[in-house]
Design a protein around this motif. Structure first.
Motif, PDB file in Angstrom:
ATOM      1  N   LYS A   2       0.829  -1.187   0.000  1.00 48.51           N
ATOM      2  CA  LYS A   2       0.000   0.000   0.000  1.00 48.51           C
ATOM      3  C   LYS A   2       0.875   1.254   0.000  1.00 48.51           C
ATOM      4  CE  LYS A   2      -3.755   2.189   2.462  1.00 48.51           C
ATOM      5  NZ  LYS A   2      -4.630   2.142   3.622  1.00 48.51           N
ATOM      6  N   ILE A   3       0.619   2.128  -0.960  1.00 45.12           N
ATOM      7  CA  ILE A   3       1.368   3.378  -1.054  1.00 45.12           C
ATOM      8  C   ILE A   3       0.445   4.512  -0.637  1.00 45.12           C
ATOM      9  CG2 ILE A   3       2.533   4.973  -2.620  1.00 45.12           C
ATOM     10  CD1 ILE A   3       3.296   2.534  -4.309  1.00 45.12           C
ATOM     11  N   GLU A   4       0.932   5.373   0.246  1.00 44.59           N
ATOM     12  CA  GLU A   4       0.141   6.504   0.717  1.00 44.59           C
ATOM     13  C   GLU A   4       0.790   7.812   0.311  1.00 44.59           C
ATOM     14  OE1 GLU A   4      -0.907   6.379   4.810  1.00 44.59           O
ATOM     15  OE2 GLU A   4      -1.281   4.226   4.760  1.00 44.59           O
ATOM     16  N   CYS A   5      -0.024   8.706  -0.190  1.00 42.75           N
ATOM     17  CA  CYS A   5       0.433  10.044  -0.543  1.00 42.75           C
ATOM     18  C   CYS A   5      -0.449  11.047   0.189  1.00 42.75           C
ATOM     19  CB  CYS A   5       0.323  10.290  -2.043  1.00 42.75           C
ATOM     20  SG  CYS A   5       1.379   9.213  -3.021  1.00 42.75           S
ATOM     21  N   GLY A   6       0.101  12.195   0.505  1.00 41.06           N
ATOM     22  CA  GLY A   6      -0.683  13.199   1.198  1.00 41.06           C
ATOM     23  C   GLY A   6      -0.108  14.586   1.038  1.00 41.06           C
ATOM     24  N   ASN A   8       0.142  18.177   3.302  1.00 40.71           N
ATOM     25  CA  ASN A   8      -0.032  18.795   4.614  1.00 40.71           C
ATOM     26  C   ASN A   8       0.482  20.223   4.570  1.00 40.71           C
ATOM     27  OD1 ASN A   8      -0.989  16.532   6.295  1.00 40.71           O
ATOM     28  ND2 ASN A   8       0.941  15.618   5.666  1.00 40.71           N
ATOM     29  N   GLU A  27       3.755  14.471   0.801  1.00 43.41           N
ATOM     30  CA  GLU A  27       4.357  13.304   1.455  1.00 43.41           C
ATOM     31  C   GLU A  27       4.095  12.025   0.662  1.00 43.41           C
ATOM     32  OE1 GLU A  27       2.748  13.370   5.402  1.00 43.41           O
ATOM     33  OE2 GLU A  27       4.074  15.003   6.019  1.00 43.41           O
ATOM     34  N   TYR A  28       5.060  11.146   0.721  1.00 43.58           N
ATOM     35  CA  TYR A  28       4.969   9.833   0.083  1.00 43.58           C
ATOM     36  C   TYR A  28       5.343   8.801   1.135  1.00 43.58           C
ATOM     37  CZ  TYR A  28       6.017   6.028  -3.152  1.00 43.58           C
ATOM     38  OH  TYR A  28       6.041   4.818  -3.800  1.00 43.58           O
ATOM     39  N   ASN A  29       4.410   7.920   1.445  1.00 37.24           N
ATOM     40  CA  ASN A  29       4.598   6.917   2.499  1.00 37.24           C
ATOM     41  C   ASN A  29       5.005   7.555   3.825  1.00 37.24           C
ATOM     42  OD1 ASN A  29       3.769   4.689   1.077  1.00 37.24           O
ATOM     43  ND2 ASN A  29       5.813   4.125   0.411  1.00 37.24           N
ATOM     44  N   GLY A  30       4.378   8.679   4.140  1.00 38.38           N
ATOM     45  CA  GLY A  30       4.601   9.333   5.423  1.00 38.38           C
ATOM     46  C   GLY A  30       5.852  10.172   5.536  1.00 38.38           C
TER      47      GLY A  30
END
Length: 72
Positions: A2-6, A8, A27-30
């Protein structure tokens, strides 16, 4: 996997006594991978850093001013 992007928004200086710049972090993977200056400043007492939003109250920002910062 699972890849998370965000995205902030954070204040440059959390202990500032005068308006401080708002910085956008992608952000990419936190982990932050891109830091983008927004060109907008806000005073710490007029910001809710946990919600990453300006405070819209009589003691903080006028609604129009808060909306302008959010839109930018």
């Amino acid at each position: 996997m699972k890849i998370e992007c965000g995205i902030n928004f954070r204040l440059r200086e959390m202990a500032a006594t005068k308006p401080t710049p708002i910085t956008c972090f992608v952000e990419y993977n936190g982990k932050p991978v891109v830091k983008i200056p927004t060109g907008t400043k806000i005073h710490l007492v007029k910001c809710n850093p946990e919600k990453e939003r300006p405070i819209e109250e009589p003691k903080a920002l006028e609604s129009a001013e808060a909306n302008a910062i959010i839109d930018r």
